[in-house]
Design a protein around this motif. Sequence first.
Motif, PDB file in Angstrom:
ATOM      1  N   UNK A  11     117.450  94.320  21.546  1.00 32.62           N
ATOM      2  CA  UNK A  11     117.295  95.803  21.933  1.00 32.62           C
ATOM      3  C   UNK A  11     115.879  96.438  21.971  1.00 32.62           C
ATOM      4  N   UNK A  12     115.013  95.595  21.750  1.00 33.32           N
ATOM      5  CA  UNK A  12     113.642  96.030  21.762  1.00 33.32           C
ATOM      6  C   UNK A  12     113.199  96.751  23.190  1.00 33.32           C
ATOM      7  N   UNK A  17     108.597 100.853  28.600  1.00 29.07           N
ATOM      8  CA  UNK A  17     109.182 102.152  27.930  1.00 29.07           C
ATOM      9  C   UNK A  17     108.440 102.493  26.715  1.00 29.07           C
ATOM     10  N   UNK A  18     107.536 101.392  25.974  1.00 28.02           N
ATOM     11  CA  UNK A  18     106.974 101.700  24.874  1.00 28.02           C
ATOM     12  C   UNK A  18     106.079 102.922  25.053  1.00 28.02           C
ATOM     13  N   UNK A  19     105.885 103.757  23.981  1.00 26.43           N
ATOM     14  CA  UNK A  19     105.059 104.854  23.933  1.00 26.43           C
ATOM     15  C   UNK A  19     103.412 104.306  23.756  1.00 26.43           C
ATOM     16  N   UNK A  20     102.652 104.681  24.509  1.00 27.15           N
ATOM     17  CA  UNK A  20     101.181 104.263  24.153  1.00 27.15           C
ATOM     18  C   UNK A  20     100.743 104.822  22.645  1.00 27.15           C
ATOM     19  N   UNK A  21     100.265 103.986  21.938  1.00 26.34           N
ATOM     20  CA  UNK A  21      99.943 104.220  20.665  1.00 26.34           C
ATOM     21  C   UNK A  21      98.459 104.954  20.571  1.00 26.34           C
ATOM     22  N   UNK A  22      98.526 105.943  20.049  1.00 26.14           N
ATOM     23  CA  UNK A  22      97.017 106.793  19.880  1.00 26.14           C
ATOM     24  C   UNK A  22      96.367 106.411  18.521  1.00 26.14           C
ATOM     25  N   UNK A  23      95.069 106.130  18.458  1.00 28.61           N
ATOM     26  CA  UNK A  23      94.430 105.799  17.429  1.00 28.61           C
ATOM     27  C   UNK A  23      94.219 107.240  16.699  1.00 28.61           C
ATOM     28  N   UNK A  24      94.636 107.499  15.317  1.00 23.60           N
ATOM     29  CA  UNK A  24      94.192 108.798  14.790  1.00 23.60           C
ATOM     30  C   UNK A  24      92.667 108.857  14.410  1.00 23.60           C
ATOM     31  N   UNK A  25      92.164 108.010  14.238  1.00 26.39           N
ATOM     32  CA  UNK A  25      90.708 107.857  14.209  1.00 26.39           C
ATOM     33  C   UNK A  25      89.837 108.509  15.165  1.00 26.39           C
ATOM     34  N   UNK A  26      90.434 108.144  16.491  1.00 27.87           N
ATOM     35  CA  UNK A  26      89.573 108.432  17.749  1.00 27.87           C
ATOM     36  C   UNK A  26      89.851 109.954  17.840  1.00 27.87           C
ATOM     37  N   UNK A  27      91.092 110.342  17.603  1.00 28.92           N
ATOM     38  CA  UNK A  27      91.523 111.829  17.700  1.00 28.92           C
ATOM     39  C   UNK A  27      90.662 112.782  16.816  1.00 28.92           C
TER      40      UNK A  27
END
Length: 86
Positions: A11-12, A17-27
Amino acid sequence: MVFDEKRIMNGEPDEEEEEEMVDPLETLRQKCEETEHCIHTRERLELCETRVGSRSQTEEDCTEELFDFLHARDHCVSHKLFHSVK
């Protein structure tokens, strides 16, 4: 091939379909670059780069201005980053 089948059966989600991960450091870096102190140090860095770029022979570089900007940005980030890390 067997590994791919197991992933689907477990079920993976597929890669599409996976959401793109956003790096909190860059944000946070982007947000901190918009603060008054970071804007001031960035302006000093850009003025230095313009000055050095306009001269054909100079030993001057903008290392100090670059470090000042990075220090100001990272100082801002350090106060906010670990509040958003799980």
